[in-house]
Design a protein around this motif. Structure first.
Motif: not given
Length: 198
Positions: A143-149, A151-153, A175-181, A193-195
């Motif tokens: 997801s561009l809005e929920d993950e990528m942006k 994560n870049i922030g 893969k850092v672009l898709g980390y969500n936990v 998907r973990c940081w």
């Protein structure tokens, strides 16, 4: 299927086909056994097999799928690579990255182009994007809005990674672009998907 695993050990006589089958390992005889079967029965099995394969691919919208492949054509991927990238990104091919959570989805070329433009805005060239998608095809399904942006922030604001350093990081670990936990060491079984992997 009977015929597919035997390469071509078929001999046709009239309306019947002889199929050469390996003898059982427990048999006292070695070699193959000749089994006569009706060509009609083989044809029925082939039709059933083809129908199953067609059902698998019919879940994709051919027009949309081809448009998305066209969007990837400028990155020097061959047709098989384009299908594999889209398949892994959108749940049509198994990917350990998604575990079991990814449902099959038909990609939209507009969404694909938005993701590619965002990645270009981070300083990634088309050659860089080729490497990113080769290493992490699932990026196109994130997801561009929920993950990528977000994560870049995090990378820019919390870690101070920007510019050339950010580009190098994305090439090394896209893969850092898709980390969500972030389990913070208390594992929640979302390791892909973990940081904590960062």
């Amino acid at each position: 299927m009977l015929g597919s695993s035997l390469a071509s050990p078929l001999a046709t006589f009239g309306s019947y086909t002889d199929v050469l089958l390996p003898l059982s390992m427990n048999s006292s005889h070695h070699g193959v056994a000749r089994v006569r079967t009706s060509r009609v029965s083989l044809q029925k099995k082939w039709i059933v097999f083809c129908s199953a394969a067609q059902a698998e691919t019919s879940s994709k919208d051919p027009k949309t799928w081809e448009e998305c492949k066209e969007a990837l054509s400028c990155f020097d991927f061959n047709v098989e690579e384009q299908d594999k990238i889209l398949g892994k990104a959108f749940g049509h091919l198994h990917s350990p990255y998604w575990t079991e959570e990814r449902m099959k989805e038909n990609p939209k070329v507009e969404t694909l182009n938005q993701i590619l433009e965002f990645l270009r805005s981070l300083g990634l060239s088309d050659e860089d994007l080729h490497k990113v998608m080769k290493k992490f095809p699932e990026v196109l399904g994130c997801s561009l809005e929920d993950e990528m942006k977000p994560n870049i922030g995090i990378l820019e604001n919390q870690w101070g990674i920007t510019g050339k350093s950010l580009r190098n990081l994305l090439l090394r670990n896209p893969k850092v672009l898709g980390y969500n936990v972030d389990c913070k060491g208390d594992c929640v079984a979302q390791c892909t998907r973990c940081w904590v992997r960062f």
